[in-house]
Enzyme design. Sequence first.
Site, PDB file in Angstrom:
ATOM      1  N   ILE A  55       3.251  38.810 -22.995  1.00 49.45           N
ATOM      2  CA  ILE A  55       1.870  38.810 -23.488  1.00 49.45           C
ATOM      3  C   ILE A  55       1.323  37.394 -23.381  1.00 49.45           C
ATOM      4  CG2 ILE A  55       2.610  38.612 -25.930  1.00 49.45           C
ATOM      5  CD1 ILE A  55       0.015  40.464 -26.428  1.00 49.45           C
ATOM      6  N   LEU A  76      25.707  18.017 -42.356  1.00 48.84           N
ATOM      7  CA  LEU A  76      27.043  18.250 -42.932  1.00 48.84           C
ATOM      8  C   LEU A  76      28.136  18.231 -41.861  1.00 48.84           C
ATOM      9  CD1 LEU A  76      25.925  20.855 -45.572  1.00 48.84           C
ATOM     10  CD2 LEU A  76      27.305  18.818 -46.094  1.00 48.84           C
ATOM     11  N   PHE A 122       2.957  28.543 -21.620  1.00 47.02           N
ATOM     12  CA  PHE A 122       4.011  28.824 -22.616  1.00 47.02           C
ATOM     13  C   PHE A 122       4.302  30.319 -22.724  1.00 47.02           C
ATOM     14  CE2 PHE A 122       1.837  25.126 -25.031  1.00 47.02           C
ATOM     15  CZ  PHE A 122       2.569  24.162 -24.355  1.00 47.02           C
ATOM     16  N   GLU A 170       4.138  40.826 -35.405  1.00 42.32           N
ATOM     17  CA  GLU A 170       4.822  39.776 -34.648  1.00 42.32           C
ATOM     18  C   GLU A 170       5.298  38.673 -35.605  1.00 42.32           C
ATOM     19  OE1 GLU A 170       2.559  38.118 -31.396  1.00 42.32           O
ATOM     20  OE2 GLU A 170       4.041  36.539 -31.023  1.00 42.32           O
ATOM     21  N   ARG A 171       4.456  38.344 -36.587  1.00 43.41           N
ATOM     22  CA  ARG A 171       4.793  37.249 -37.514  1.00 43.41           C
ATOM     23  C   ARG A 171       5.898  37.660 -38.474  1.00 43.41           C
ATOM     24  NH1 ARG A 171      -1.531  35.467 -37.448  1.00 43.41           N
ATOM     25  NH2 ARG A 171      -1.247  34.226 -35.548  1.00 43.41           N
ATOM     26  N   GLU A 201       0.574  25.534 -39.686  1.00 43.29           N
ATOM     27  CA  GLU A 201      -0.741  25.127 -40.205  1.00 43.29           C
ATOM     28  C   GLU A 201      -1.726  26.300 -40.127  1.00 43.29           C
ATOM     29  OE1 GLU A 201       0.994  23.325 -37.822  1.00 43.29           O
ATOM     30  OE2 GLU A 201       1.830  22.014 -39.361  1.00 43.29           O
ATOM     31  N   THR A 243      -2.055  32.262 -24.967  1.00 40.71           N
ATOM     32  CA  THR A 243      -2.225  30.809 -25.031  1.00 40.71           C
ATOM     33  C   THR A 243      -2.653  30.208 -23.695  1.00 40.71           C
ATOM     34  OG1 THR A 243      -0.488  30.785 -26.690  1.00 40.71           O
ATOM     35  CG2 THR A 243      -1.058  28.668 -25.700  1.00 40.71           C
ATOM     36  N   GLU A 244      -3.575  29.238 -23.792  1.00 40.51           N
ATOM     37  CA  GLU A 244      -4.018  28.499 -22.597  1.00 40.51           C
ATOM     38  C   GLU A 244      -3.760  27.016 -22.809  1.00 40.51           C
ATOM     39  OE1 GLU A 244      -8.077  29.691 -21.919  1.00 40.51           O
ATOM     40  OE2 GLU A 244      -7.425  31.753 -21.490  1.00 40.51           O
ATOM     41  N   SER A 273      -4.094  27.688 -30.706  1.00 37.90           N
ATOM     42  CA  SER A 273      -4.382  28.082 -32.089  1.00 37.90           C
ATOM     43  C   SER A 273      -5.717  28.801 -32.209  1.00 37.90           C
ATOM     44  CB  SER A 273      -4.399  26.843 -32.991  1.00 37.90           C
ATOM     45  OG  SER A 273      -3.135  26.215 -32.967  1.00 37.90           O
TER      46      SER A 273
HETATM   47  C1  LIG Z   1       8.722  28.375 -26.435  1.00 39.00           C
HETATM   48  C2  LIG Z   1       7.334  28.910 -26.615  1.00 39.00           C
HETATM   49  C3  LIG Z   1       7.077  30.245 -26.311  1.00 39.00           C
HETATM   50  C4  LIG Z   1       5.778  30.760 -26.448  1.00 39.00           C
HETATM   51  N1  LIG Z   1       5.518  32.058 -26.067  1.00 39.00           N
HETATM   52  C5  LIG Z   1       4.211  32.482 -26.020  1.00 39.00           C
HETATM   53  C6  LIG Z   1       3.882  33.766 -25.458  1.00 39.00           C
HETATM   54  O1  LIG Z   1       4.761  34.543 -25.069  1.00 39.00           O
HETATM   55  N2  LIG Z   1       2.570  34.111 -25.367  1.00 39.00           N
HETATM   56  C7  LIG Z   1       1.554  33.284 -25.797  1.00 39.00           C
HETATM   57  O2  LIG Z   1       0.399  33.648 -25.672  1.00 39.00           O
HETATM   58  N3  LIG Z   1       1.849  32.066 -26.337  1.00 39.00           N
HETATM   59  C8  LIG Z   1       3.134  31.644 -26.442  1.00 39.00           C
HETATM   60  N4  LIG Z   1       3.430  30.405 -26.964  1.00 39.00           N
HETATM   61  C9  LIG Z   1       2.329  29.528 -27.385  1.00 39.00           C
HETATM   62  C10 LIG Z   1       2.237  29.308 -28.879  1.00 39.00           C
HETATM   63  O3  LIG Z   1       1.828  30.461 -29.542  1.00 39.00           O
HETATM   64  C11 LIG Z   1       1.294  28.101 -29.070  1.00 39.00           C
HETATM   65  O4  LIG Z   1       1.996  26.947 -28.633  1.00 39.00           O
HETATM   66  C12 LIG Z   1       0.836  27.937 -30.497  1.00 39.00           C
HETATM   67  O5  LIG Z   1      -0.036  28.987 -30.864  1.00 39.00           O
HETATM   68  C13 LIG Z   1       0.110  26.596 -30.718  1.00 39.00           C
HETATM   69  O6  LIG Z   1      -0.880  26.410 -29.759  1.00 39.00           O
HETATM   70  P1  LIG Z   1      -0.933  25.017 -28.952  1.00 39.00           P
HETATM   71  O7  LIG Z   1       0.430  24.739 -28.446  1.00 39.00           O
HETATM   72  O8  LIG Z   1      -2.019  25.083 -27.962  1.00 39.00           O
HETATM   73  O9  LIG Z   1      -1.279  23.943 -30.060  1.00 39.00           O
HETATM   74  P2  LIG Z   1      -2.748  23.532 -30.555  1.00 39.00           P
HETATM   75  O10 LIG Z   1      -3.535  24.751 -30.838  1.00 39.00           O
HETATM   76  O11 LIG Z   1      -3.297  22.525 -29.605  1.00 39.00           O
HETATM   77  O12 LIG Z   1      -2.388  22.814 -31.928  1.00 39.00           O
HETATM   78  C14 LIG Z   1      -1.846  21.492 -31.950  1.00 39.00           C
HETATM   79  C15 LIG Z   1      -1.538  21.141 -33.410  1.00 39.00           C
HETATM   80  O13 LIG Z   1      -2.737  21.183 -34.173  1.00 39.00           O
HETATM   81  C16 LIG Z   1      -2.562  22.037 -35.283  1.00 39.00           C
HETATM   82  N5  LIG Z   1      -3.802  22.732 -35.595  1.00 39.00           N
HETATM   83  C17 LIG Z   1      -4.574  23.469 -34.771  1.00 39.00           C
HETATM   84  N6  LIG Z   1      -5.604  23.988 -35.448  1.00 39.00           N
HETATM   85  C18 LIG Z   1      -5.463  23.588 -36.734  1.00 39.00           C
HETATM   86  C19 LIG Z   1      -6.207  23.790 -37.937  1.00 39.00           C
HETATM   87  N7  LIG Z   1      -7.307  24.551 -37.955  1.00 39.00           N
HETATM   88  N8  LIG Z   1      -5.765  23.191 -39.079  1.00 39.00           N
HETATM   89  C20 LIG Z   1      -4.672  22.421 -39.085  1.00 39.00           C
HETATM   90  N9  LIG Z   1      -3.918  22.198 -37.985  1.00 39.00           N
HETATM   91  C21 LIG Z   1      -4.307  22.780 -36.827  1.00 39.00           C
HETATM   92  C22 LIG Z   1      -1.481  23.028 -34.873  1.00 39.00           C
HETATM   93  O14 LIG Z   1      -0.850  23.607 -35.999  1.00 39.00           O
HETATM   94  C23 LIG Z   1      -0.564  22.128 -34.080  1.00 39.00           C
HETATM   95  O15 LIG Z   1       0.285  21.446 -34.986  1.00 39.00           O
HETATM   96  C24 LIG Z   1       4.737  29.904 -26.904  1.00 39.00           C
HETATM   97  C25 LIG Z   1       5.011  28.570 -27.245  1.00 39.00           C
HETATM   98  C26 LIG Z   1       6.284  28.074 -27.089  1.00 39.00           C
HETATM   99  C27 LIG Z   1       6.522  26.635 -27.428  1.00 39.00           C
END
Ligand SMILES: Cc1cc2nc3c(=O)[nH]c(=O)nc-3n(C[C@H](O)[C@H](O)[C@H](O)COP(=O)(O)OP(=O)(O)OC[C@H]3O[C@@H](n4cnc5c(N)ncnc54)[C@H](O)[C@@H]3O)c2cc1C
Length: 350
Positions: A94, A308, A127, A213-214, A338, A97-98, A103
């Site tokens: 699925i 440990l 990702f 999912e969560r 977050e 993410t871009e 987020s």
């Molecule tokens: C190993 C792995 C597998 C994954 N698999 C999938 C997948 O199968 N399909 C898919 O669609 N995605 C997948 N993801 C993506 C994952 O869901 C995203 O990395 C995640 O949602 C965070 O998005 P981002 O990396 O763009 O971080 P960003 O959205 O850029 O966020 C960066 C930081 O800012 C913080 N932040 C953002 N908004 C706020 C806010 N309003 N308040 C406070 N803090 C905030 C975040 O918590 C984070 O710490 C995967 C990621 C990883 C690492």
Amino acid sequence: MIETGSPPRDLWLEAGRRGLLGLAVPLVYGGSEAEDWRFSAVLMEELAAVSAAIPSFLSIHFDVVAPYLIELTTDEQRERWLPRFCTGDLVTAIAMTESSGGSDLARIRTSAVRDGTDWILNGSKTFITNGGSADLVVVAARTNRTSGSKGITLFGVEAGMPGFSRGRNLDKVGQREADTAEIFFDDVRVPELNVIGQVDRGFQHMMRMLPQERLGAAVTSLAHARPILDLTLAYAKERRAFGTPIGAMQYNKFQLAELATMLDVSQSFVDACIDVHCAGVLSPADAAKAKWWCADVQNRVIDRCVQLHGGYGYMNEYRVARAWTDARVSKIWAGSNEIMKEIIGRDLGL
Ligand SMILES: Cc1cc2nc3c(=O)[nH]c(=O)nc-3n(C[C@H](O)[C@H](O)[C@H](O)COP(=O)(O)OP(=O)(O)OC[C@H]3O[C@@H](n4cnc5c(N)ncnc54)[C@H](O)[C@@H]3O)c2cc1C
């Protein structure tokens, strides 16, 4: 698998033969039509007790994508996809993410524009678990530029569609067995028959599915940490310093007591959420509480287990070291800690 960074197809086929992939799928399509979600939860627990990566890539298929393909699809789509979904011949992913941000799902940029009875998809995702190997990817794309979260649609993009390509397998610090890739859409022509759910309602579909999912992530976090605590207990009973087992030193004994308490108390909340989810009324806020809390507990428990183990805890040949790097992503994916607190905050009226 760690070397190749991708589970072999044989693993998927074997999981299919053992009936693990179609737990929630109706019998008529080759699934097990399990009575309720507890079957998936038990499977995730058992897999996570062995490794963090295996439930990640398998459960994206059998637990995360499954409800989209069961609940939002047409009869024709179910007949086309679900039998091979259950056997492991059709591996799924699925893609929400871009690279510009995961987020804020309402702001996705990948676009789909109508062309006759087809849609033309352009953009990219990053990702994506199973992204390098999936035969079918559920892709969220913007179909209405002016409507924000109300202008997103889900599409079933199939391997081999011209213009659909994959980037390299991403170099992760943990869960190296899982295939995590970028995927690209360059004028991919997707037939109307591959629209999943309602046009422009993709965001609402995702919001409906995300609590499960969560909760699955929470189940997996605890199940992954528990055997690491168990092996650390055994280690603390055997490893000696200053002529005494390290586990007998009061500081360490109290640490281990705290870790056991954290896991047991967290498990009670997760078990209660599972019951509520099986009754069909799990709220997004409770799912968010379970997810961030258990990810945090998993990381706190495993980090202290590394400590440990002393220097051995930092060596890859020790399971605790691998578990430590594998666990870190739990606080980031499927909605970061977050974002989970944002959801809970909104539920509190803040
Ligand atoms: C190993 C792995 C597998 C994954 N698999 C999938 C997948 O199968 N399909 C898919 O669609 N995605 C997948 N993801 C993506 C994952 O869901 C995203 O990395 C995640 O949602 C965070 O998005 P981002 O990396 O763009 O971080 P960003 O959205 O850029 O966020 C960066 C930081 O800012 C913080 N932040 C953002 N908004 C706020 C806010 N309003 N308040 C406070 N803090 C905030 C975040 O918590 C984070 O710490 C995967 C990621 C990883 C690492």
